[in-house]
Design a protein around this motif. Structure first.
Motif: not given
Length: 691
Positions: A543-562, A566-571
């Motif tokens: 993964v490569r974020l477009a911004d050097t200093e993003p203004d908010r959390p950003m998720t790259v991977l997640s697997l949802p339940g209802q 169940a997990f998520k990976v974010r910056y």
């Protein structure tokens, strides 16, 4: 000035104190005489702590003393030789020294010495007077002869001998009669010092080979003066560990009346045993036996499998308990009217635990879970006298000293002897029961418990057709949502190093293309959950974020339940860190386990991976192949997400959010936990081999 020993030179002066024997040193060794005398390899420095009493009419800094050293010996002609040395004055209580002249010191001769203090007006008594003692040393100018090495188990230069998990005993013996230790080392360790029972005698050390292949022992003999011999090398060649002496796969056909032994004696089965049960996924096992927990649920060959419980042995099996609220036996061996070694489940403590019992000793650890597979291994190391327990390939509990019985009765699967009957019967599945007549070393313990990860998806994100990017492993493609595109490096792109007027085009993260996400709606999904988050799994991404200093959390991977992921990976830009977040329940606002690895800032490509190991109940977050204590946590009994794997977004309230603005490439998903050695392959363009 009065020169008599211990006589004051003036009425108001107290003579210095007699030097104490315990304050004298020959080199770094304490003063000694007779058979305990010191041996040195060169001219020694003689030292002593000298004291002058503090007097009321003088400041403490005025208490200066000097030392008078005296040494003597008898030369080869029978003439006594004496040498003396007077030091400079130093403050009372300091250590004074005399470096003896090297060219004057006779070898192999007993040299005696003593010391006294002088304060400028009076002498103290000599250190040898009264209750004192002379100090003696011998200068040894010869190195000891090299040691000879022998081993009955591993003779030198013989191809190939015994094997991993079988101790060898190596005897080191120098012809020199003054050797007091042997410094030794094996390739990669251990290293140490062995002391013979008497000077000049042999010393024997045990060595447990941990892997097969060429091995070498190097030894130096060290004499009482500290001189070392030349190095002796001893080469030997270690075979692979011996195969089990008994092995019941327990994969017999449904309806069988007993279990065929791959090695050893076939086992008869009670009426409470059925064959054809499920096997642990991602292992070589195809089926197991199910024991119903009744008095008829057992198997036995009617003979011992551990020939002599006082020698090293190991017991192992794959198990899946149907309950964990009572004591249960996986395997045991009779010892008269009681049980010898017992491997099983202990429910007597605050929480159930796996256990290995040998006589009065018990090692416990791990956390049995109903319906969950575990590999158990109990090892008795007769050389150390300790019992060890491994759960899922990792040692658990504290190794415990054991004193096993010599009695060797019938081997049992699913029950343990108690008086005239059996108890603690197993309820659940058992498979792949093995008995070794040696130590099973840690690497082999991990191999026995290994569950090979299986690839569930690999999206290289090089191309897309009809809004989907194919799975390289032949599974379902990643479907691209709005705001998601596949970027390809133009075929006619130029190279600045060869064309000065070239305007360089962006490179792909890996290969010739990657997924670009706009940070507003951009995402991609893989049909189905892809991995079971209640079991071991691994997911990796570049993964490569477009911004050097993003203004908010950003998720790259997640697997949802209802209701949540169940997990998520974010910056997280506020912490400059990648985070792995795993809610404990499929509920909004549920407690979460969060681990993080600080990365600094966005704008650069990173390889991020999540590993959940259900066998050890541990989660790990890797960034660029690295993890750490802050990026690792305990997480027992995680729940299963049922939604499709998400790339570039996460659940937020009733919808989706935390959209990623940047690029994604090389998405991998595995059933099973990859190891630290496997993780660096993810995102590199090279597949792990799981060899």
């Amino acid at each position: 000035m009065t020169t008599g020993t211990g006589v004051a030179g003036a009425a108001d002066n107290l003579p210095p104190k007699q030097p104490l024997v315990q304050d004298l040193r020959t080199g770094y060794k304490e003063c000694a005489a007779g058979d305990a005398r010191v041996y040195v390899s060169g001219a020694p420095t003689l030292t002593a702590v000298l004291h002058d009493p503090v007097e009321d009419n003088r400041p403490a800094e005025a208490d200066l003393v000097k030392g008078e050293f005296e040494a003597w010996w008898t030369d080869a002609d029978g003439t006594e030789q004496r040498r003396s040395f007077v030091t400079h004055e130093t403050p009372s209580g300091t250590r004074q020294q005399w470096r003896m002249p090297a060219d004057d010191l006779p070898p192999d001769t007993v040299v005696s010495w003593r010391v006294r203090a002088n304060d400028g007006r009076a002498n103290s008594p000599w250190s040898s007077e009264g209750d004192g003692s002379v100090c003696e040393f011998v200068y040894d100018d010869d190195n000891p002869e090299p040691a000879r090495i022998s081993s009955p188990e591993y003779p030198e230069d013989v191809l190939w001998v015994d094997g991993v998990g079988v101790y060898g005993h190596f005897t080191m013996d120098s012809p020199s009669d003054d050797v007091v230790s042997y410094q030794y080392g094996f390739i990669g360790g251990p290293y140490g010092s062995a002391v013979p029972e008497r000077p000049g005698g042999p010393a024997t050390i045990p060595f447990l080979p941990l892997e097969s292949g060429p091995e070498q022992l190097t030894v130096r003999a060290v004499d009482r003066s500290g001189r070392s011999s030349g190095e002796t090398s001893y080469r030997f060649y270690v075979k692979n560990g011996r195969a089990p002496v008994a092995h019941w796969p327990l994969d017999d056909a449904e309806g069988a009346s007993g279990a065929d032994a791959e090695t050893g004696t076939d086992a008869q089965a009670g009426a409470g045993v059925t064959f054809g049960g499920p096997a642990p996924a991602r292992t070589a096992l195809t089926a197991t036996a199910t024991l119903d927990g009744s008095s008829h649920g057992y198997l036995t060959p009617g003979a011992p499998a551990v020939a002599d419980p006082r020698k090293s042995f190991a017991l192992s099996a794959w198990v899946r308990p149907a309950q964990t609220d009572r004591n249960m036996t996986v395997v045991s061996q009779d010892a008269g009217e009681s049980a010898g070694p017992v491997l099983g489940l202990n429910a007597r403590g605050e929480a159930p635990a796996w256990s290995f019992t040998l006589g009065a000793a018990q090692v416990s650890g791990g956390a049995p879970e109903t319906g969950e597979w575990a590999h158990l291994l109990g090892v008795y190391d007769a050389e150390t006298g300790k019992a060890h327990l491994y759960v899922n390939g990792r040692e658990t509990g504290d190794p415990t000293g054991a004193d096993p019985s010599a009695a060797a009765g019938a081997f049992q699967i699913g029950r343990a002897r108690d008086g005239n009957g059996y108890h603690d019967r197993w309820h659940g599945q058992v498979g792949d029961v093995k008995v070794h007549d040696r130590v099973v070393v840690p690497a082999q313990a991990a191999e026995l418990a290994y569950r090979k990860p299986s690839l569930r998806g690999h999206w290289s994100l090089e191309t897309a057709a009809d809004g989907a990017s194919p799975d390289q492993s032949g599974g379902a493609p990643l479907k691209l949502g709005p705001g998601a595109t596949i970027y390809r490096v133009p075929e006619d792109s130029c190279q600045p190093w060869s064309d000065p007027e070239c305007v360089p085009t962006p490179e792909a993260l890996v290969g010739e293309g990657h997924l670009a996400l706009d940070g507003e709606t951009g995402h991609a999904t893989a049909e189905g959950p892809v991995v079971d988050t209640s079991d071991s799994f691994t997911v990796g991404v570049v993964v490569r974020l477009a911004d050097t200093e993003p203004d908010r959390p950003m998720t790259v991977l997640s697997l949802p339940g209802q209701h949540t992921d169940a997990f998520k990976v974010r910056y997280h830009p506020g912490q400059h860190a990648w985070q792995l977040i795993m809610p404990h329940r499929d509920e909004r606002g549920a407690p979460e386990t969060v681990v993080a690895r600080v990365d600094g800032y966005g704008g650069e490509a990173h390889r991020v991976a999540v590993v959940y190991d259900d066998a050890s109940d541990r989660i790990r977050l890797y960034v660029d192949g690295q993890t750490g204590a802050e990026a690792t946590a305990d997480l027992p009994n995680h729940w299963q997400g049922a939604g499709p794997l998400q790339i570039g977004r996460a659940r937020t309230g009733d919808g989706w959010g935390e959209h990623l603005r940047g690029d994604v490439d090389e998405v991998h998903a595995f059933a099973g936990a990859l190891t630290d050695d496997d993780i660096p392959f993810l995102g590199s363009g090279v597949e792990p081999c799981f060899c």
